[in-house]
Scaffold this motif. Structure first.
Motif, mmCIF file in Angstrom:
data_model
loop_
_atom_site.group_PDB
_atom_site.id
_atom_site.type_symbol
_atom_site.label_atom_id
_atom_site.label_comp_id
_atom_site.label_asym_id
_atom_site.label_seq_id
_atom_site.Cartn_x
_atom_site.Cartn_y
_atom_site.Cartn_z
ATOM 1 N N VAL A 1 0.801 -1.117 -0.040
ATOM 2 C CA VAL A 1 0.115 0.077 0.189
ATOM 3 C C VAL A 1 0.957 1.213 0.085
ATOM 4 O O VAL A 1 1.943 1.279 0.864
ATOM 5 N N VAL A 2 0.602 2.206 -0.807
ATOM 6 C CA VAL A 2 1.438 3.313 -1.126
ATOM 7 C C VAL A 2 0.472 4.563 -1.072
ATOM 8 O O VAL A 2 -0.519 4.684 -1.456
ATOM 9 N N ARG A 3 0.729 5.459 0.001
ATOM 10 C CA ARG A 3 0.094 6.818 0.407
ATOM 11 C C ARG A 3 0.918 7.866 -0.316
ATOM 12 O O ARG A 3 2.188 8.052 -0.229
ATOM 13 N N VAL B 1 5.029 10.415 -2.709
ATOM 14 C CA VAL B 1 5.004 9.508 -1.738
ATOM 15 C C VAL B 1 5.098 10.021 -0.222
ATOM 16 O O VAL B 1 6.126 10.591 -0.014
ATOM 17 N N VAL B 2 4.180 9.478 0.521
ATOM 18 C CA VAL B 2 4.363 9.992 2.057
ATOM 19 C C VAL B 2 4.489 8.590 2.881
ATOM 20 O O VAL B 2 5.435 8.629 3.934
ATOM 21 N N ALA B 3 4.143 7.502 2.542
ATOM 22 C CA ALA B 3 4.280 6.250 3.286
ATOM 23 C C ALA B 3 4.161 5.038 2.403
ATOM 24 O O ALA B 3 3.446 5.417 1.362
ATOM 25 N N ALA B 4 4.609 4.124 2.870
ATOM 26 C CA ALA B 4 4.635 2.710 2.051
ATOM 27 C C ALA B 4 4.725 1.683 3.013
ATOM 28 O O ALA B 4 5.429 1.759 3.696
ATOM 29 N N LYS B 5 3.802 0.363 2.646
ATOM 30 C CA LYS B 5 4.621 -0.646 3.432
ATOM 31 C C LYS B 5 3.895 -1.780 2.896
ATOM 32 O O LYS B 5 2.965 -1.954 2.091
ATOM 33 N N PRO B 6 4.588 -3.025 3.079
ATOM 34 C CA PRO B 6 4.167 -4.251 2.417
ATOM 35 C C PRO B 6 2.754 -4.711 3.339
ATOM 36 O O PRO B 6 2.798 -4.194 4.310
ATOM 37 N N HIS C 1 -1.972 13.898 -2.752
ATOM 38 C CA HIS C 1 -3.083 14.201 -3.990
ATOM 39 C C HIS C 1 -3.709 15.472 -3.710
ATOM 40 O O HIS C 1 -4.669 15.442 -2.700
ATOM 41 N N GLY C 2 -3.339 16.652 -4.366
ATOM 42 C CA GLY C 2 -4.361 17.857 -4.174
ATOM 43 C C GLY C 2 -3.966 18.115 -2.785
ATOM 44 O O GLY C 2 -2.855 18.576 -2.326
ATOM 45 N N ASP C 3 -5.135 18.832 -2.096
ATOM 46 C CA ASP C 3 -4.845 18.872 -0.712
ATOM 47 C C ASP C 3 -5.184 17.795 0.501
ATOM 48 O O ASP C 3 -4.816 17.905 1.612
ATOM 49 N N GLY C 4 -4.985 16.601 -0.057
ATOM 50 C CA GLY C 4 -5.051 15.379 0.730
ATOM 51 C C GLY C 4 -3.962 14.529 0.487
ATOM 52 O O GLY C 4 -3.194 14.704 -0.010
ATOM 53 N N ALA C 5 -4.591 13.010 0.305
ATOM 54 C CA ALA C 5 -3.631 12.178 0.114
ATOM 55 C C ALA C 5 -4.577 11.050 -0.557
ATOM 56 O O ALA C 5 -5.921 10.762 -0.411
ATOM 57 N N ARG C 6 -3.930 9.959 -1.256
ATOM 58 C CA ARG C 6 -4.720 8.769 -1.818
ATOM 59 C C ARG C 6 -3.769 7.675 -1.647
ATOM 60 O O ARG C 6 -2.551 7.653 -1.522
ATOM 61 N N ASP C 7 -4.463 6.526 -1.491
ATOM 62 C CA ASP C 7 -3.866 5.191 -1.374
ATOM 63 C C ASP C 7 -3.775 4.311 -2.460
ATOM 64 O O ASP C 7 -4.948 4.477 -3.019
ATOM 65 N N ALA C 8 -2.825 3.751 -2.725
ATOM 66 C CA ALA C 8 -2.827 2.721 -3.854
ATOM 67 C C ALA C 8 -2.452 1.435 -3.236
ATOM 68 O O ALA C 8 -1.447 1.270 -2.817
#
Length: 86
Positions: free
Chosen positions: A29-31, A69-74, A34-41
């Motif tokens: 999961v990658v955060r 990218v702000v955060a990512a983890k398996p 995105h604009g004024d917020g964030a999105r997760d993939a």
């Protein structure tokens, strides 16, 4: 206690390390900003370049710029589908 900006920088460095060390096909999961917020993939790592990662999600490929990218983890594999009730 670290300042918020230091915490953000540390989280980002850890996330980029996760993305660097992940193998193609690993589930992540990658955060990202995105604009004024964030999105997760959420999905499997499909490709990686010097500036982006592509995550294959349920909705299709999602190309994420590493600069955002702000955060990512398996993450573990998805749960098995439930059996229908009789």
């Amino acid at each position: 206690m670290p300042e918020p900006l230091e915490q953000d920088a540390l989280a980002r460095a850890l996330a980029l390390g996760v993305l660097r060390d992940a193998a193609i096909g690993d589930r992540l999961v990658v955060r990202a900003r995105h604009g004024d917020g964030a999105r997760d993939a959420l999905g499997t790592l499909a490709s990686r370049s010097a500036t982006t990662v592509t995550i294959d999600t349920r909705r299709g490929p999602d190309e994420v710029p590493l600069a955002d990218v702000v955060a990512a983890k398996p993450v573990p594999p998805p749960p098995a589908p439930r059996r229908p009730r009789p």
